[in-house]
Every structure is written in structure tokens, then in C-alpha cells.
Design a protein around this motif. Structure first.
Motif, PDB file in Angstrom:
ATOM      1  N   GLY A  31       0.778  -1.229   0.000  1.00  0.00           N
ATOM      2  CA  GLY A  31       0.000   0.000   0.000  1.00  0.00           C
ATOM      3  C   GLY A  31       0.807   1.274   0.000  1.00  0.00           C
ATOM      4  N   ALA A  32       2.118   1.191  -0.163  1.00  0.00           N
ATOM      5  CA  ALA A  32       2.974   2.382  -0.135  1.00  0.00           C
ATOM      6  C   ALA A  32       3.160   2.999  -1.527  1.00  0.00           C
ATOM      7  CB  ALA A  32       4.335   2.046   0.461  1.00  0.00           C
ATOM      8  N   GLY A  33       2.647   2.347  -2.559  1.00  0.00           N
ATOM      9  CA  GLY A  33       2.786   2.863  -3.919  1.00  0.00           C
ATOM     10  C   GLY A  33       4.137   2.526  -4.523  1.00  0.00           C
ATOM     11  N   PHE A  34       4.254   2.762  -5.823  1.00  0.00           N
ATOM     12  CA  PHE A  34       5.498   2.523  -6.544  1.00  0.00           C
ATOM     13  C   PHE A  34       6.608   3.349  -5.919  1.00  0.00           C
ATOM     14  CE2 PHE A  34       8.553   3.746  -9.815  1.00  0.00           C
ATOM     15  CZ  PHE A  34       8.988   2.499 -10.225  1.00  0.00           C
ATOM     16  N   ALA A  35       7.702   2.703  -5.582  1.00  0.00           N
ATOM     17  CA  ALA A  35       8.879   3.354  -4.981  1.00  0.00           C
ATOM     18  C   ALA A  35       8.486   4.217  -3.776  1.00  0.00           C
ATOM     19  CB  ALA A  35       9.631   4.169  -6.032  1.00  0.00           C
ATOM     20  N   ALA A  36       7.538   3.715  -2.997  1.00  0.00           N
ATOM     21  CA  ALA A  36       7.114   4.348  -1.738  1.00  0.00           C
ATOM     22  C   ALA A  36       6.551   5.747  -1.925  1.00  0.00           C
ATOM     23  CB  ALA A  36       8.265   4.354  -0.729  1.00  0.00           C
ATOM     24  N   ARG A  37       5.959   6.024  -3.083  1.00  0.00           N
ATOM     25  CA  ARG A  37       5.484   7.388  -3.359  1.00  0.00           C
ATOM     26  C   ARG A  37       4.341   7.834  -2.455  1.00  0.00           C
ATOM     27  NH1 ARG A  37       0.847   7.695  -6.298  1.00  0.00           N
ATOM     28  NH2 ARG A  37       0.166   5.778  -7.306  1.00  0.00           N
ATOM     29  N   LYS A  38       3.638   6.884  -1.827  1.00  0.00           N
ATOM     30  CA  LYS A  38       2.513   7.224  -0.948  1.00  0.00           C
ATOM     31  C   LYS A  38       2.911   7.332   0.518  1.00  0.00           C
ATOM     32  CE  LYS A  38      -1.010   5.073  -3.867  1.00  0.00           C
ATOM     33  NZ  LYS A  38      -2.057   4.017  -3.893  1.00  0.00           N
ATOM     34  N   THR A  39       4.197   7.232   0.805  1.00  0.00           N
ATOM     35  CA  THR A  39       4.639   7.338   2.192  1.00  0.00           C
ATOM     36  C   THR A  39       4.818   8.809   2.571  1.00  0.00           C
ATOM     37  OG1 THR A  39       6.973   7.172   1.574  1.00  0.00           O
ATOM     38  CG2 THR A  39       5.820   5.107   2.072  1.00  0.00           C
ATOM     39  N   PRO A  40       4.886   9.112   3.864  1.00  0.00           N
ATOM     40  CA  PRO A  40       5.068  10.509   4.278  1.00  0.00           C
ATOM     41  C   PRO A  40       6.358  11.134   3.749  1.00  0.00           C
ATOM     42  CG  PRO A  40       4.385   9.172   6.150  1.00  0.00           C
ATOM     43  CD  PRO A  40       4.650   8.230   5.008  1.00  0.00           C
ATOM     44  N   ASN A  41       7.421  10.342   3.602  1.00  0.00           N
ATOM     45  CA  ASN A  41       8.689  10.857   3.097  1.00  0.00           C
ATOM     46  C   ASN A  41       9.257   9.863   2.077  1.00  0.00           C
ATOM     47  OD1 ASN A  41      11.249  11.869   2.628  1.00  0.00           O
ATOM     48  ND2 ASN A  41      11.588  12.447   4.764  1.00  0.00           N
ATOM     49  N   PRO A  42       8.772   9.925   0.820  1.00  0.00           N
ATOM     50  CA  PRO A  42       9.206   8.949  -0.183  1.00  0.00           C
ATOM     51  C   PRO A  42      10.718   8.942  -0.410  1.00  0.00           C
ATOM     52  CG  PRO A  42       7.323  10.195  -0.983  1.00  0.00           C
ATOM     53  CD  PRO A  42       7.779  10.845   0.294  1.00  0.00           C
ATOM     54  N   THR A  43      11.352  10.094  -0.379  1.00  0.00           N
ATOM     55  CA  THR A  43      12.797  10.147  -0.617  1.00  0.00           C
ATOM     56  C   THR A  43      13.545   9.366   0.457  1.00  0.00           C
ATOM     57  OG1 THR A  43      12.596  12.278  -1.731  1.00  0.00           O
ATOM     58  CG2 THR A  43      14.780  11.683  -0.919  1.00  0.00           C
ATOM     59  N   LEU A  44      13.165   9.548   1.696  1.00  0.00           N
ATOM     60  CA  LEU A  44      13.814   8.821   2.790  1.00  0.00           C
ATOM     61  C   LEU A  44      13.575   7.315   2.652  1.00  0.00           C
ATOM     62  CD1 LEU A  44      15.434   8.846   5.404  1.00  0.00           C
ATOM     63  CD2 LEU A  44      13.259   9.140   6.633  1.00  0.00           C
ATOM     64  N   ALA A  45      12.347   6.934   2.299  1.00  0.00           N
ATOM     65  CA  ALA A  45      12.042   5.505   2.119  1.00  0.00           C
ATOM     66  C   ALA A  45      12.882   4.917   0.987  1.00  0.00           C
ATOM     67  CB  ALA A  45      10.549   5.322   1.830  1.00  0.00           C
ATOM     68  N   ARG A  46      13.054   5.657  -0.086  1.00  0.00           N
ATOM     69  CA  ARG A  46      13.848   5.173  -1.220  1.00  0.00           C
ATOM     70  C   ARG A  46      15.322   5.050  -0.843  1.00  0.00           C
ATOM     71  NH1 ARG A  46      10.611   9.466  -4.801  1.00  0.00           N
ATOM     72  NH2 ARG A  46       8.714   8.214  -5.041  1.00  0.00           N
ATOM     73  N   VAL A  47      15.838   6.048  -0.154  1.00  0.00           N
ATOM     74  CA  VAL A  47      17.238   5.995   0.279  1.00  0.00           C
ATOM     75  C   VAL A  47      17.448   4.810   1.224  1.00  0.00           C
ATOM     76  CG1 VAL A  47      19.003   7.196   1.659  1.00  0.00           C
ATOM     77  CG2 VAL A  47      17.732   8.436  -0.116  1.00  0.00           C
ATOM     78  N   ASN A  48      16.506   4.599   2.145  1.00  0.00           N
ATOM     79  CA  ASN A  48      16.622   3.461   3.062  1.00  0.00           C
ATOM     80  C   ASN A  48      16.602   2.137   2.305  1.00  0.00           C
ATOM     81  OD1 ASN A  48      16.937   4.804   5.512  1.00  0.00           O
ATOM     82  ND2 ASN A  48      14.741   5.067   5.750  1.00  0.00           N
TER      83      ASN A  48
END
Length: 169
Positions: A126-143
Motif C-alpha cells: 500500500g505504499a505505492g510505486f517506490a514508496a510514493r505514498k509514504t510521508p517521506n518517499p525520498t527517505l524511504a527510497r534511500v533506506n
């Protein structure tokens, strides 16, 4: 075609070691930097949902009581994926990385495997492609990139371990 079962077992063990390295790094990142890793219980819940035809974990699914053994199922899945990725690396690079360890190629492979969470796991949870639906997609992608780079380095560490202790050689 004969299968080299010893090499397959070594690759599987290297995958277990690499996944363990991810978990040790995740523990350190959580303890020292407050960066919380994946909820393996939710991953297990998603897997249970696949059995009833639910491909994506919905927001309301995350709020329901835990399904028995969902966390254990998530952890087993996590380590099974680590083994599968190590075996997949053998399909790309052969078994040379097991007998002649070097850090660059496995680490690059690990970074390439970030496509799996970006394209499959994050959307499925449920977070979307490359975590785009998360509160901080950039941080999720870097992690995710850090985690998968650590996995690749863990493959290297696993191959070093196998060679150092002559496991199956």
C-alpha cells in the motif's frame, strides 16, 4: 545437466548470511539513528492475503488484529527472498563470486535488487510505486537503497565466510 548442489547450498548459505547482515545493519540503524525497518508482520499479513486473492494490503487490513503467525511468516519470507536473490545472482554471475570473493559486483547486484521493493513490495503493502505514498518517499527510497546495498555487501561477506571456513569447498 548436472546440478552443482554444493555450490547451490553455498549460495543459499551466502543468501542467509547476507540477509542476516541486513538485519544487523537494520538493528544498528534503528538503535543509533531511529530508522525503523520493515514490519515483517505486515509482510506476513500480505502473504496470507495472497491466499485469498488479495494482491494489495489495504489500509483497513493494517488496522485489523494480527493473524496468527503473521510475523513469523514475514520473517521466513524475508530470508527466503535473500536465498532466492543469492541463487539469482548465480544465474547472472555464475558461482565465481562464491570462490573468488570481491565486493564490487555483489554490491552492485544488491543495489539492482532494489527494484523488488520499489516495484513489488512497496506497492503491494500500500505504499505505492517506490514508496510514493509514504510521508517521506525520498527517505524511504534511500533506506531501500542502503538496505539492498548492504545485502549485496552481505553476499560478499558471506562468500568470504564460506572461503575462510572452507564451507563446502
Amino acid at each position: 545437466m548436472d546440478m552443482d548442489w554444493t555450490a547451490i547450498q553455498q549460495a543459499a548459505l551466502a543468501g542467509l548470511i547476507a540477509t542476516g547482515v541486513i538485519d544487523l545493519a537494520g538493528w544498528a540503524r534503528a538503535r543509533w539513528f531511529g530508522i525503523i525497518g520493515p514490519d515483517w508482520g505486515l509482510v506476513g499479513r500480505w502473504i496470507w492475503g495472497l491466499g485469498v486473492g488479495r494482491l494489495v494490503l489495504r489500509a483497513q487490513d493494517k488496522k485489523t488484529p494480527a493473524i496468527p503467525q503473521e510475523r513469523m511468516l514475514g520473517w521466513v519470507f524475508h530470508y527466503a527472498v535473500g536465498i532466492a536473490l543469492a541463487l539469482g545472482f548465480c544465474g547472472i554471475d555464475g558461482f565465481n563470486w562464491l570462490t573468488q570473493p570481491e565486493p564490487m559486483v555483489p554490491t552492485l547486484y544488491g543495489l539492482a535488487t532494489v527494484a523488488l521493493p520499489f516495484c513489488l513490495m512497496q506497492p503491494s503493502l500500500g505504499a505505492g510505486f517506490a514508496a510514493r505514498k509514504t510521508p517521506n518517499p525520498t527517505l524511504a527510497r534511500v533506506n531501500s537503497l542502503i538496505t539492498h546495498g548492504v545485502f549485496g555487501f552481505g553476499l560478499y561477506a558471506g562468500s568470504l565466510f564460506l572461503n575462510l571456513f572452507q564451507v563446502g569447498l
